[in-house]
Design an enzyme around this catalytic site. Structure first.
Site, PDB file in Angstrom:
ATOM      1  N   GLN A   1      -6.700 -98.221-101.034  1.00 33.13           N
ATOM      2  CA  GLN A   1      -7.501 -98.713 -99.898  1.00 33.13           C
ATOM      3  C   GLN A   1      -8.414 -99.858-100.342  1.00 33.13           C
ATOM      4  O   GLN A   1      -8.521-100.885 -99.655  1.00 33.13           O
ATOM      5  CB  GLN A   1      -8.341 -97.560 -99.347  1.00 33.13           C
ATOM      6  CG  GLN A   1      -9.390 -97.961 -98.330  1.00 33.13           C
ATOM      7  CD  GLN A   1     -10.059 -96.742 -97.722  1.00 33.13           C
ATOM      8  OE1 GLN A   1      -9.512 -96.120 -96.835  1.00 33.13           O
ATOM      9  NE2 GLN A   1     -11.242 -96.388 -98.194  1.00 33.13           N
TER      10      GLN A   1
ATOM     11  N   MET B   1     -16.434 -91.831 -92.795  1.00 31.88           N
ATOM     12  CA  MET B   1     -16.062 -90.982 -91.655  1.00 31.88           C
ATOM     13  C   MET B   1     -17.000 -89.775 -91.571  1.00 31.88           C
ATOM     14  O   MET B   1     -16.675 -88.762 -90.951  1.00 31.88           O
ATOM     15  CB  MET B   1     -14.605 -90.529 -91.783  1.00 31.88           C
ATOM     16  CG  MET B   1     -13.634 -91.713 -91.739  1.00 31.88           C
ATOM     17  SD  MET B   1     -12.017 -91.294 -91.111  1.00 31.88           S
ATOM     18  CE  MET B   1     -11.467 -90.136 -92.336  1.00 31.88           C
TER      19      MET B   1
ATOM     20  N   HIS C   1     -20.975 -86.506 -98.642  1.00 31.91           N
ATOM     21  CA  HIS C   1     -21.139 -85.745 -99.886  1.00 31.91           C
ATOM     22  C   HIS C   1     -21.648 -86.712-100.955  1.00 31.91           C
ATOM     23  O   HIS C   1     -21.883 -87.899-100.667  1.00 31.91           O
ATOM     24  CB  HIS C   1     -19.823 -85.070-100.288  1.00 31.91           C
ATOM     25  CG  HIS C   1     -18.637 -86.005-100.304  1.00 31.91           C
ATOM     26  ND1 HIS C   1     -18.526 -87.053-101.193  1.00 31.91           N
ATOM     27  CD2 HIS C   1     -17.528 -86.072 -99.522  1.00 31.91           C
ATOM     28  CE1 HIS C   1     -17.397 -87.691-100.983  1.00 31.91           C
ATOM     29  NE2 HIS C   1     -16.775 -87.136 -99.959  1.00 31.91           N
TER      30      HIS C   1
ATOM     31  N   LYS D   1     -12.162 -94.000-105.570  1.00 27.33           N
ATOM     32  CA  LYS D   1     -11.269 -92.848-105.382  1.00 27.33           C
ATOM     33  C   LYS D   1     -10.064 -93.261-104.539  1.00 27.33           C
ATOM     34  O   LYS D   1      -8.939 -92.889-104.824  1.00 27.33           O
ATOM     35  CB  LYS D   1     -12.010 -91.700-104.703  1.00 27.33           C
ATOM     36  CG  LYS D   1     -11.211 -90.421-104.754  1.00 27.33           C
ATOM     37  CD  LYS D   1     -11.754 -89.375-103.848  1.00 27.33           C
ATOM     38  CE  LYS D   1     -11.073 -89.504-102.535  1.00 27.33           C
ATOM     39  NZ  LYS D   1     -11.340 -88.423-101.599  1.00 27.33           N
ATOM     40  N   ASP D   2     -10.337 -94.046-103.500  1.00 26.85           N
ATOM     41  CA  ASP D   2      -9.260 -94.543-102.624  1.00 26.85           C
ATOM     42  C   ASP D   2      -8.821 -95.905-103.162  1.00 26.85           C
ATOM     43  O   ASP D   2      -9.114 -96.954-102.576  1.00 26.85           O
ATOM     44  CB  ASP D   2      -9.772 -94.623-101.191  1.00 26.85           C
ATOM     45  CG  ASP D   2     -10.154 -93.255-100.659  1.00 26.85           C
ATOM     46  OD1 ASP D   2      -9.323 -92.603-100.036  1.00 26.85           O
ATOM     47  OD2 ASP D   2     -11.298 -92.818-100.917  1.00 26.85           O
TER      48      ASP D   2
ATOM     49  N   GLN E   1      -6.364 -93.894 -88.039  1.00 27.45           N
ATOM     50  CA  GLN E   1      -5.816 -93.682 -89.379  1.00 27.45           C
ATOM     51  C   GLN E   1      -5.272 -92.273 -89.590  1.00 27.45           C
ATOM     52  O   GLN E   1      -4.916 -91.903 -90.703  1.00 27.45           O
ATOM     53  CB  GLN E   1      -6.843 -94.067 -90.452  1.00 27.45           C
ATOM     54  CG  GLN E   1      -8.048 -93.168 -90.549  1.00 27.45           C
ATOM     55  CD  GLN E   1      -9.110 -93.783 -91.456  1.00 27.45           C
ATOM     56  OE1 GLN E   1      -9.713 -94.801 -91.141  1.00 27.45           O
ATOM     57  NE2 GLN E   1      -9.333 -93.168 -92.613  1.00 27.45           N
TER      58      GLN E   1
ATOM     59  N   SER F   1     -14.347 -85.158 -98.352  1.00 29.99           N
ATOM     60  CA  SER F   1     -14.722 -84.356 -97.172  1.00 29.99           C
ATOM     61  C   SER F   1     -13.672 -83.283 -96.933  1.00 29.99           C
ATOM     62  O   SER F   1     -13.971 -82.202 -96.419  1.00 29.99           O
ATOM     63  CB  SER F   1     -14.845 -85.252 -95.944  1.00 29.99           C
ATOM     64  OG  SER F   1     -15.754 -86.297 -96.212  1.00 29.99           O
ATOM     65  N   ARG F   2     -12.421 -83.569 -97.303  1.00 29.20           N
ATOM     66  CA  ARG F   2     -11.338 -82.599 -97.089  1.00 29.20           C
ATOM     67  C   ARG F   2     -11.416 -81.414 -98.050  1.00 29.20           C
ATOM     68  O   ARG F   2     -10.724 -80.415 -97.835  1.00 29.20           O
ATOM     69  CB  ARG F   2      -9.969 -83.282 -97.212  1.00 29.20           C
ATOM     70  CG  ARG F   2      -9.638 -84.173 -96.029  1.00 29.20           C
ATOM     71  CD  ARG F   2      -8.166 -84.537 -95.969  1.00 29.20           C
ATOM     72  NE  ARG F   2      -7.829 -85.172 -94.724  1.00 29.20           N
ATOM     73  CZ  ARG F   2      -7.791 -86.498 -94.514  1.00 29.20           C
ATOM     74  NH1 ARG F   2      -8.071 -87.314 -95.511  1.00 29.20           N
ATOM     75  NH2 ARG F   2      -7.485 -86.989 -93.341  1.00 29.20           N
TER      76      ARG F   2
ATOM     77  N   HIS G   1     -20.208 -90.259-101.185  1.00 24.22           N
ATOM     78  CA  HIS G   1     -20.766 -91.233-100.243  1.00 24.22           C
ATOM     79  C   HIS G   1     -22.164 -91.674-100.682  1.00 24.22           C
ATOM     80  O   HIS G   1     -22.529 -92.841-100.563  1.00 24.22           O
ATOM     81  CB  HIS G   1     -20.875 -90.612 -98.843  1.00 24.22           C
ATOM     82  CG  HIS G   1     -19.562 -90.192 -98.240  1.00 24.22           C
ATOM     83  ND1 HIS G   1     -19.232 -88.874 -98.024  1.00 24.22           N
ATOM     84  CD2 HIS G   1     -18.506 -90.923 -97.786  1.00 24.22           C
ATOM     85  CE1 HIS G   1     -18.040 -88.805 -97.465  1.00 24.22           C
ATOM     86  NE2 HIS G   1     -17.565 -90.014 -97.313  1.00 24.22           N
TER      87      HIS G   1
HETATM   88  P1  AMP Z   1     -14.330 -91.301 -96.115  1.00 16.44           P
HETATM   89  O1  AMP Z   1     -15.571 -90.850 -95.413  1.00 16.44           O
HETATM   90  O2  AMP Z   1     -13.557 -90.201 -96.750  1.00 16.44           O
HETATM   91  O3  AMP Z   1     -13.492 -92.229 -95.270  1.00 16.44           O
HETATM   92  O4  AMP Z   1     -14.820 -92.184 -97.331  1.00 16.44           O
HETATM   93  C1  AMP Z   1     -15.741 -93.222 -97.144  1.00 16.44           C
HETATM   94  C2  AMP Z   1     -15.894 -93.960 -98.438  1.00 16.44           C
HETATM   95  O5  AMP Z   1     -16.357 -93.069 -99.441  1.00 16.44           O
HETATM   96  C3  AMP Z   1     -14.580 -94.572 -98.962  1.00 16.44           C
HETATM   97  O6  AMP Z   1     -14.847 -95.863 -99.462  1.00 16.44           O
HETATM   98  C4  AMP Z   1     -14.186 -93.618-100.046  1.00 16.44           C
HETATM   99  O7  AMP Z   1     -13.420 -94.235-101.061  1.00 16.44           O
HETATM  100  C5  AMP Z   1     -15.545 -93.201-100.587  1.00 16.44           C
HETATM  101  N1  AMP Z   1     -15.456 -91.927-101.313  1.00 16.44           N
HETATM  102  C6  AMP Z   1     -14.976 -90.749-100.834  1.00 16.44           C
HETATM  103  N2  AMP Z   1     -15.014 -89.815-101.797  1.00 16.44           N
HETATM  104  C7  AMP Z   1     -15.533 -90.405-102.902  1.00 16.44           C
HETATM  105  C8  AMP Z   1     -15.814 -89.955-104.223  1.00 16.44           C
HETATM  106  N3  AMP Z   1     -15.575 -88.718-104.621  1.00 16.44           N
HETATM  107  N4  AMP Z   1     -16.340 -90.843-105.101  1.00 16.44           N
HETATM  108  C9  AMP Z   1     -16.587 -92.127-104.712  1.00 16.44           C
HETATM  109  N5  AMP Z   1     -16.341 -92.602-103.478  1.00 16.44           N
HETATM  110  C10 AMP Z   1     -15.819 -91.763-102.578  1.00 16.44           C
END
Ligand code: AMP
Length: 279
Positions: free
Chosen positions: A154, A30, A34, A150-151, A61, A187-188, A37
């Protein structure tokens, strides 16, 4: 690197990669990229010749009272980051490209798994995730898709989706990336003040202290493991769930065994934070 702002350009990209016998790894995000990603992108490169990153803040979502409007959006910086990592293509669709009808006429929902843990507090969440991910898979047709551990829930749901719908895609998990204090990058985290960053770091140290006590045989029972973690959490954090689960089924366990996972979700003021650890 090419930036695809419409369906036909990313589909053409995928088509040409396949014609050249190059495999494609997709990293769905999304945005507000960081180091978490970035590590997913590095993992993707190990699996395939061609890496596609999608950047799409998926409205489906987010619940009506959640942070869709304020979610960080840093597209220009994200594109620079992707370029510096030699990503081959970035797909940045609009909402109407992904969901041409305001109420989707077809939905994708992984039963049961989507109703546990995060699915209880955020009943819309996993349906939103599986709706967008299945569409991204159909548009891009990757060979591999990389998701962060982390998720954890998911990742399990996406694996189930791909199995159930016979999608010819390998779903790869990539390890959690943390900051120097152990806080899982998200990101949060941009919402957190300096003090809240410190308070949020107690999540990982609490999970780690539980793990260490279990591994040293100082804790044998689940209730003691949970209590140990709760005792080490900063009091500003309110717990949504704290469970010990089987790594594959995600069902809660009664008896602790190595290889199981502790899953955590909670709130620090309004910011939702999740994390997990294997024991
Ligand atoms: P998001 O942009 O938050 O939807 O996350 C996109 C992808 O990045 C998802 O598969 C998350 O699980 C992964 N992700 C987010 N934060 C981390 C992290 N700290 N370490 C590893 N993967 C991450």
């Amino acid at each position: 690197m090419i930036v695809c702002n419409d369906l036909s350009s990313i589909q053409y990209f995928s088509h040409t990669q396949k014609k050249e016998f190059k495999s494609i790894a997709l990293v769905p995000t999304m945005g507000a990229l960081h180091n978490g990603h970035l590590s997913l992108i590095e993992t993707a490169k190990k699996y395939c010749e061609s890496v596609v990153v999608s950047i799409f803040v998926n409205p489906a979502q987010f619940g009506p009272t959640e942070d869709f409007d304020t979610y960080p959006r840093t597209l220009n910086a994200d594109l620079e980051t992707c370029k510096s990592l030699h990503v081959d293509a970035v797909f940045c669709p609009t909402t109407s490209m992904i969901y041409p009808h305001s109420t989707p006429t077809t939905t994708v929902f992984v039963n049961h798994l989507s109703t546990l843990y995060c699915g209880k507090t955020r009943p819309h969440f996993f349906e939103g995730v599986t709706n967008v991910v299945s569409r991204l898979f159909n548009i891009i047709q990757p060979n591999v898709a990389v998701f962060g551990e982390k998720d954890f829930q998911q990742l399990a749901i996406i694996k189930q989706l791909v199995t159930d719908l016979h999608m010819p895609i390998s779903v790869v998990g990539s390890p959690i990336i943390r900051n120097q204090n152990g806080l899982a990058l998200s990101s949060r985290n941009a919402y957190l003040t300096k003090q809240e960053h410190d308070q949020a770091s107690s999540i990982y140290s609490a999970l780690l202290s539980g793990k260490k006590q279990f591994q040293s045989n100082l804790i044998l029972q689940k209730k003691n493991l949970i209590q140990c973690i709760l005792n080490n959490l900063d009091s500003a954090i309110s717990v949504d769930y704290l469970v010990v689960v089987d790594a594959t089924t995600l069902e809660e366990v009664d008896t602790l065994k190595p290889g199981q996972f502790v899953l955590f979700a909670g709130y620090l003021n309004k910011t939702r934070l999740i994390d997990n650890i294997s024991i």
